[in-house]
Design an enzyme around this catalytic site. Structure first.
Site, PDB file in Angstrom:
ATOM      1  CD  GLU A  74      -1.347  -2.278   2.158  1.00  9.71           C
ATOM      2  OE1 GLU A  74      -0.172  -2.664   1.971  1.00  9.71           O
ATOM      3  OE2 GLU A  74      -2.098  -2.801   2.993  1.00  9.71           O
ATOM      4  CB  CYS A 111      -0.048  -2.925   8.636  1.00 11.23           C
ATOM      5  SG  CYS A 111       1.072  -1.676   7.974  1.00 11.23           S
TER       6      CYS A 111
HETATM    7 ZN   LIG Z   1       1.240  -1.881   5.737  1.00  9.34          ZN
END
Ligand SMILES: [Zn+2]
Length: 162
Positions: A74, A111
Site C-alpha cells: 500500500e 496494517c
Molecule cells: Zn502496511
C-alpha cells in the site's frame, strides 16, 4: 463524562458485484501481488491506486533481510502515486494478498502504518479514498480511508474530532 460512539460502514460484496472500474482495480492488485518480493514472509501483497486523472498505479510489498527496511504494498503504491502525480487525488485503493497460490479467504486489511499513510493522503487532497480489501470469500469496501483509522494522528491540531 461524555460517551461517543464511532461507527464504520463496511460493504461486503463479490468481485462481480463491483462496478467495472473497481473490479479492474482489484484485479490489478491481484495481478501485481504475484510480483511481490516476499522471500521471508511469503505473504505477497498487491495494491492498486485509482487516481482522479484515471491513471492506475500499482505496487507490491518489498521485503528486506533487515525487516524494517521493507515496505508494504500500500505504501509503495501510494508513495509512487504521490511522487509522480503530486497534485492528483487518489480516489481508490485496492489490496489483495496471497500465500503461495491461494489468495486470502478473508479481506486483507492494511496494517496500522499504512492506514496512517492512507489517511494523510486522503486529507492532503481532501478527497475520500475508497478502500477495497480483497478476500476470496468476499471483498470489504469502505468509502474513506479515515474509516479504517478513527481518531487518527494528523498535523492539524485544531481540527475537531467530530
Ligand atoms: Zn502496511
Amino acid at each position: 463524562m461524555v460517551e461517543r460512539q464511532i461507527s464504520t460502514k463496511i460493504v461486503f460484496c463479490t468481485l462481480q458485484e463491483l462496478p467495472e472500474a473497481e473490479k479492474m482495480l482489484v484485479e490489478k492488485a491481484m495481478e501485481i501481488s504475484r510480483k511481490a518480493y516476499a522471500p521471508y514472509s511469503r505473504f505477497k501483497v498487491g495494491a492498486a491506486c485509482l487516481l482522479a486523472n484515471g491513471q492506475v498505479v500499482a505496487a507490491n510489498n518489498q521485503e528486506n533481510a533487515a525487516y524494517p527496511s521493507g515496505t508494504c504494498a500500500e505504501r509503495c503504491a501510494l508513495f509512487f502515486a504521490n511522487a509522480n502525480y503530486p497534485s492528483v487525488p487518489v480516489e481508490a485503493i485496492a489490496i489483495a494478498a496471497h500465500h503461495g497460490d491461494a489468495f486470502t479467504l478473508d479481506p486483507i486489511t492494511p496494517c496500522g502504518n499504512c492506514r496512517q499513510v492512507l489517511v494523510e493522503t486522503e486529507r492532503r487532497f481532501g478527497v475520500p479514498m475508497k478502500v477495497l480489501m480483497y478476500g476470496e470469500r468476499d471483498i470489504a469496501v469502505v468509502d474513506a480511508a479515515a474509516d479504517l483509522l478513527p481518531l487518527s494522528f494528523g498535523s492539524e491540531t485544531s481540527e475537531p474530532l467530530f
